[in-house]
Write a protein that holds these residues in place. Structure first.
Motif, PDB file in Angstrom:
ATOM      1  N   MET A   1       0.990  -1.250  -0.052  1.00  0.00           N
ATOM      2  CA  MET A   1      -0.031  -0.118  -0.281  1.00  0.00           C
ATOM      3  C   MET A   1       0.832   1.268  -0.083  1.00  0.00           C
ATOM      4  O   MET A   1       1.809   1.445   0.912  1.00  0.00           O
ATOM      5  CB  MET A   1      -0.938   0.020   1.191  1.00  0.00           C
ATOM      6  N   LEU A   2       0.635   2.013  -0.805  1.00  0.00           N
ATOM      7  CA  LEU A   2       1.350   3.469  -1.150  1.00  0.00           C
ATOM      8  C   LEU A   2       0.352   4.524  -0.403  1.00  0.00           C
ATOM      9  O   LEU A   2      -0.664   4.698  -1.058  1.00  0.00           O
ATOM     10  CB  LEU A   2       1.764   3.601  -2.520  1.00  0.00           C
ATOM     11  N   PHE A   3       1.007   5.192   0.555  1.00  0.00           N
ATOM     12  CA  PHE A   3       0.461   6.494   1.387  1.00  0.00           C
ATOM     13  C   PHE A   3       0.886   7.577   0.386  1.00  0.00           C
ATOM     14  O   PHE A   3       2.188   8.006   0.371  1.00  0.00           O
ATOM     15  CB  PHE A   3       0.698   6.365   2.726  1.00  0.00           C
ATOM     16  N   ASP A   4       0.106   8.577  -0.188  1.00  0.00           N
ATOM     17  CA  ASP A   4       0.367   9.709  -0.693  1.00  0.00           C
ATOM     18  C   ASP A   4      -0.107  10.717   0.282  1.00  0.00           C
ATOM     19  O   ASP A   4      -1.064  11.033   0.470  1.00  0.00           O
ATOM     20  CB  ASP A   4      -0.202   9.994  -2.126  1.00  0.00           C
ATOM     21  N   PHE A   5       0.837  11.526   0.691  1.00  0.00           N
ATOM     22  CA  PHE A   5       0.525  12.710   1.635  1.00  0.00           C
ATOM     23  C   PHE A   5       0.349  14.034   0.980  1.00  0.00           C
ATOM     24  O   PHE A   5      -0.003  15.021   1.817  1.00  0.00           O
ATOM     25  CB  PHE A   5       1.476  12.814   2.637  1.00  0.00           C
ATOM     26  N   GLY A   6       0.564  14.176  -0.311  1.00  0.00           N
ATOM     27  CA  GLY A   6       0.241  15.287  -1.023  1.00  0.00           C
ATOM     28  C   GLY A   6       1.200  16.426  -0.912  1.00  0.00           C
ATOM     29  O   GLY A   6       1.101  17.587  -1.598  1.00  0.00           O
ATOM     30  N   GLU A   7       2.319  16.201  -0.201  1.00  0.00           N
ATOM     31  CA  GLU A   7       3.222  17.113   0.264  1.00  0.00           C
ATOM     32  C   GLU A   7       4.337  16.512   0.869  1.00  0.00           C
ATOM     33  O   GLU A   7       4.336  15.522   1.603  1.00  0.00           O
ATOM     34  CB  GLU A   7       2.738  18.693   1.009  1.00  0.00           C
TER      35      GLU A   7
END
Length: 158
Positions: free
Chosen positions: A74-80
């Protein structure tokens, strides 16, 4: 008996609500994407990953999952890029957490996070992504800090 009825009814409704709330959270949809990890010694490892993009998806993550295929994650993308804290609450799988900078470089790996632990796992600096793999997988494949993660999502975020 008449005085017990409202209590029983309230209890039954509360139980139903909790059951349905759990079912709704378990039904979050995660888009999938192919992801590659290129090691410094020239090897490439391919994974099929679910994308945790929204706050709700990032909050749920891999909670309550009993198994995961070896080539998934699972890849978590925090947007920054920012410091990130993770934990293993309600997560029965031991996990490797790969903390990834905006350019796709792995900055830190926390190996074999303990299932169900509420201890905070710190990114040790700003990152834009976290990739969770089965515990021990990074060591098994020789994945180390400095290796590069390649995917549509990470490449688009540069």
């Amino acid at each position: 008996m008449m005085t017990m009825l409202p209590f029983v009814t309230k209890s039954a409704f509360m139980a139903l609500f909790l059951f349905l709330a759990g079912a709704v959270s378990a039904q979050l949809h995660f888009d999938r994407q192919e992801l590659l990890i290129q090691t410094k010694d020239g090897r490439t490892h391919q994974f099929d990953v679910e994308l945790a993009l929204s706050p709700q998806q990032r909050s749920q993550g891999l909670m309550h999952r009993e198994t995961m295929p070896a080539d998934h994650g699972m890849l978590f993308d925090f947007g920054e890029s920012r410091p990130v804290s993770m934990w293993m609450k309600n997560t029965p799988l031991p996990l490797d957490m790969l903390f990834i900078q905006r350019d796709g470089i792995i900055s830190h790996i926390h190996e074999r996070a303990v299932p169900f632990s509420e201890n905070i796992i710190d990114s040790r600096g700003p990152v834009a992504y976290v990739l969770e793999l089965n515990g021990g997988r990074a060591d098994e494949l020789g994945i180390q800090p400095g290796d590069r993660v390649v995917s549509e999502r990470i490449d688009a975020g540069k």
